[in-house]
Design an enzyme around this catalytic site. Structure first.
Site, PDB file in Angstrom:
ATOM      1  N   TYR A   1      44.752  34.626  47.891  1.00 53.29           N
ATOM      2  CA  TYR A   1      45.452  35.727  47.226  1.00 53.29           C
ATOM      3  C   TYR A   1      45.075  37.101  47.762  1.00 53.29           C
ATOM      4  O   TYR A   1      45.316  38.101  47.083  1.00 53.29           O
ATOM      5  CB  TYR A   1      45.202  35.664  45.721  1.00 53.29           C
ATOM      6  CG  TYR A   1      45.598  34.352  45.105  1.00 53.29           C
ATOM      7  CD1 TYR A   1      46.860  33.816  45.327  1.00 53.29           C
ATOM      8  CD2 TYR A   1      44.710  33.619  44.325  1.00 53.29           C
ATOM      9  CE1 TYR A   1      47.231  32.596  44.789  1.00 53.29           C
ATOM     10  CE2 TYR A   1      45.072  32.406  43.769  1.00 53.29           C
ATOM     11  CZ  TYR A   1      46.333  31.885  43.997  1.00 53.29           C
ATOM     12  OH  TYR A   1      46.696  30.680  43.465  1.00 53.29           O
TER      13      TYR A   1
ATOM     14  N   SER B   1      40.649  28.928  39.686  1.00 53.26           N
ATOM     15  CA  SER B   1      41.978  28.453  40.029  1.00 53.26           C
ATOM     16  C   SER B   1      41.963  27.920  41.471  1.00 53.26           C
ATOM     17  O   SER B   1      41.180  27.027  41.780  1.00 53.26           O
ATOM     18  CB  SER B   1      43.003  29.576  39.834  1.00 53.26           C
ATOM     19  OG  SER B   1      44.310  29.072  39.825  1.00 53.26           O
ATOM     20  N   TYR B   2      42.782  28.460  42.383  1.00 48.43           N
ATOM     21  CA  TYR B   2      42.729  27.967  43.762  1.00 48.43           C
ATOM     22  C   TYR B   2      41.350  28.212  44.378  1.00 48.43           C
ATOM     23  O   TYR B   2      40.850  27.390  45.154  1.00 48.43           O
ATOM     24  CB  TYR B   2      43.807  28.624  44.616  1.00 48.43           C
ATOM     25  CG  TYR B   2      43.991  27.924  45.946  1.00 48.43           C
ATOM     26  CD1 TYR B   2      45.011  27.000  46.130  1.00 48.43           C
ATOM     27  CD2 TYR B   2      43.121  28.159  47.013  1.00 48.43           C
ATOM     28  CE1 TYR B   2      45.163  26.332  47.350  1.00 48.43           C
ATOM     29  CE2 TYR B   2      43.266  27.498  48.223  1.00 48.43           C
ATOM     30  CZ  TYR B   2      44.286  26.583  48.382  1.00 48.43           C
ATOM     31  OH  TYR B   2      44.420  25.917  49.582  1.00 48.43           O
TER      32      TYR B   2
ATOM     33  N   TRP C   1      55.018  29.619  42.388  1.00 49.92           N
ATOM     34  CA  TRP C   1      53.819  29.714  43.228  1.00 49.92           C
ATOM     35  C   TRP C   1      54.191  29.660  44.703  1.00 49.92           C
ATOM     36  O   TRP C   1      53.726  30.473  45.501  1.00 49.92           O
ATOM     37  CB  TRP C   1      52.850  28.586  42.862  1.00 49.92           C
ATOM     38  CG  TRP C   1      51.451  28.789  43.339  1.00 49.92           C
ATOM     39  CD1 TRP C   1      50.486  29.556  42.753  1.00 49.92           C
ATOM     40  CD2 TRP C   1      50.845  28.207  44.494  1.00 49.92           C
ATOM     41  NE1 TRP C   1      49.321  29.493  43.477  1.00 49.92           N
ATOM     42  CE2 TRP C   1      49.514  28.669  44.545  1.00 49.92           C
ATOM     43  CE3 TRP C   1      51.291  27.349  45.499  1.00 49.92           C
ATOM     44  CZ2 TRP C   1      48.628  28.301  45.556  1.00 49.92           C
ATOM     45  CZ3 TRP C   1      50.408  26.980  46.500  1.00 49.92           C
ATOM     46  CH2 TRP C   1      49.093  27.442  46.523  1.00 49.92           C
TER      47      TRP C   1
ATOM     48  N   ASP D   1      44.229  26.290  29.031  1.00 45.43           N
ATOM     49  CA  ASP D   1      44.353  26.378  30.489  1.00 45.43           C
ATOM     50  C   ASP D   1      45.082  25.151  31.006  1.00 45.43           C
ATOM     51  O   ASP D   1      44.762  24.021  30.618  1.00 45.43           O
ATOM     52  CB  ASP D   1      42.964  26.478  31.122  1.00 45.43           C
ATOM     53  CG  ASP D   1      43.000  26.359  32.633  1.00 45.43           C
ATOM     54  OD1 ASP D   1      44.000  26.828  33.230  1.00 45.43           O
ATOM     55  OD2 ASP D   1      42.064  25.800  33.221  1.00 45.43           O
TER      56      ASP D   1
ATOM     57  N   HIS E   1      44.661  30.347  31.104  1.00 47.67           N
ATOM     58  CA  HIS E   1      44.298  30.440  32.518  1.00 47.67           C
ATOM     59  C   HIS E   1      44.392  31.902  32.935  1.00 47.67           C
ATOM     60  O   HIS E   1      45.479  32.476  33.016  1.00 47.67           O
ATOM     61  CB  HIS E   1      45.247  29.594  33.363  1.00 47.67           C
ATOM     62  CG  HIS E   1      44.826  29.459  34.797  1.00 47.67           C
ATOM     63  ND1 HIS E   1      43.939  28.497  35.210  1.00 47.67           N
ATOM     64  CD2 HIS E   1      45.159  30.164  35.903  1.00 47.67           C
ATOM     65  CE1 HIS E   1      43.745  28.602  36.513  1.00 47.67           C
ATOM     66  NE2 HIS E   1      44.475  29.620  36.955  1.00 47.67           N
TER      67      HIS E   1
END
Length: 491
Positions: free
Chosen positions: A50, A125-126, A173, A264, A299
């Site tokens: 990101y 997250s990622y 996404w 989440d 989340h």
């Protein structure tokens, strides 16, 4: 409030666009925040798709926070994203393949003149996936991790939630992050066409969600061929197994603090990863070093600092101080300082309703018991075609069926829950009053409770059902009906 260990007594220097060479010759790029003084320090790494300049760690000031307290903080663009070379393919370049970018980054950090060779990882997250994926590669200088809200099974928890394609999240996404994937399309011969097509894909997203086929033949599929790969591989199998975390539980050799939220979308993975590593990690220190915290959060990068979620205020105790909690963890494991990180029982969960923290030796708690609650059919009311039924602790003996009509072209609107949308996108998450949807669904309501019931553990629904369609998805919600009438989503 500052941790009683590390104090913010260091000036901070930031080095931008630091190159880091991977084993195949690809250069990944990071920003490095470090104490502006001589010496060697422990290192914290986030690996993000990101943008190192825009990641949640950067926006919330993690680099400055930890560098001021005696840590070097490295925020790196993963392969093929923003300043880093190569081709981005989600989940691929860490773990058990030929490319081990996480391993190479950890070992690079351990060798630098400002490093004492003790490395931890952060992110959620990622950026939690890039942490978990390191276990299969086992970088020798990795000492500890703190993972916020990430998955164990990318097919079952990310793309096909319990078998149902989670189109809203995944289509958003892939299009948004392909559009921000500037390095690839700016180098393309037809960059103008690419840029226009990607921007159109983002702006037309609500309309795109209603179109078939889902397989794409456009700029998105050119720059992100993995989207079509995801669609061609529904269900568990060899394709998804190469990315999933579960096969590497036995490779885990470091303590990990797993942070999750009751609302989440990746909660199932947080629980699986904790339980799997607690049982199967390589060493006794790693097994005993697993910790689990689950709060009443959605989340979000500020999970751990939130008290009001959805339409519920869970009180001041719901906030644990996310940066401070991580500081305690890494002070203990990377600096050897006394902290509360390992003082409590390994499982800490927030009991909603009581609005306080509970501590357990394992997940699910050893003293929990599975208690069936049965759906009971009732006659339809005169003014409704929906059969509203009841709930009973007693199993039925002879029960009829309830029916409803569902039109996939006019789906029941989402009201809160554990998805990865947000209020700014018109799809708020978390606990929300479900009454606006009751005329669209079957509802089963139990009698008013005469005493408190605690529900802590794994929840599942068993349905005996049929459909006139060749394929359908079933969703079951547990709802708490308040004395004032609100039907607040629990899970």
């Amino acid at each position: 409030m500052d941790n009683p260990g590390s104090k913010p007594d260091q000036a901070v220097v930031k080095e931008e666009n630091v190159p880091i060479n991977m084993r195949d010759g690809t250069t990944l790029v990071a920003d490095v925040y470090r104490p502006d003084s001589a010496g060697r320090f422990p290192v914290l790494i986030e690996r993000t798709p990101y943008s190192k300049s825009e990641s949640s760690e950067t926006k919330f000031g993690a680099g400055e926070f930890y560098a001021a307290r005696g840590y070097v903080t490295v925020i790196q663009d993963v392969r093929g994203r923003f300043a880093s070379e190569g081709q981005f393919y989600p989940f691929r370049d860490d773990g058990n393949g030929s490319l081990k970018d996480g391993y190479d980054t950890v070992e690079w950090a351990a060798e630098q003149s400002w490093s004492n060779g003790r490395v931890g990882t952060i992110g959620g997250s990622y950026s939690g996936a890039t942490q978990y994926r390191m276990h299969a590669a086992r970088p020798p200088h990795l000492i500890a991790q703190y993972v916020r809200q990430s998955s164990a099974d990318y097919e079952d928890e990310w793309v096909y939630r319990n078998g149902a394609l989670e189109l809203g999240f995944n289509l958003r996404w892939v299009t948004q992050h392909t559009a921000s994937h500037a390095r690839i399309w700016s180098d393309a011969k037809d960059a103008d066409r690419m840029e226009s097509a990607l921007n159109n894909a983002v702006s037309d997203l609500p309309d795109s969600m209603r179109k078939l086929p889902l397989l794409r033949a456009d700029a998105v599929s050119e720059l992100a061929p993995w989207w079509n790969d995801w669609l061609r591989n529904p269900g568990a199998g060899e394709y998804w197994n190469q990315f999933n975390i579960s096969p590497s539980f036995g490779d885990a050799a470091v303590p990990v603090h797993h942070l999750g939220g009751w609302f989440d979308g990746f909660l199932a993975g947080t629980l699986k990863n904790y339980s799997g590593m607690r049982e199967l990690a390589q060493t006794e220190e790693a097994r005993n070093g697993q910790r689990l915290t689950v709060g009443p959060w959605v989340h979000a990068p500020d999970a751990g600092d939130t008290t009001t979620v959805g339409e519920v205020d869970f009180g001041p105790d719901a906030a644990i101080g996310f940066f401070e909690s991580r500081l305690e963890w890494f002070d203990y494991w990377l600096k050897g300082l006394h902290s509360d990180a390992m003082e409590q029982q390994p499982v800490r969960v927030f009991t909603m309703g009581r609005n306080r923290w509970s501590y357990f030796d394992q997940w699910p708690p050893s003293d929990s018991t599975v208690t069936p609650l049965y759906l009971r059919s009732e006659k339809a009311s005169a003014c409704s075609s929906i059969n509203d039924g009841s709930l009973s602790w007693n199993p039925p003996t002879n029960e009829g069926s309830d029916a409803y009509s569902y039109d996939p072209a006019d789906p029941v609107p989402t009201l809160g829950g554990s998805h990865l949308g947000s209020a700014t996108e018109g799809c708020p998450n978390g606990p929300m009053d479900q009454r606006p949807n009751h005329h669209r669904v079957l509802t089963y309501t139990g009698p008013e409770l005469q005493s408190e019931i605690e529900v802590t553990g794994n929840v599942k629904a068993v349905l005996h059902a049929s459909s006139s369609a060749p394929d359908t998805d079933w969703i079951v919600k547990v709802v708490d009906v308040h004395p004032t009438g609100e039907a607040m989503l629990v899970c």
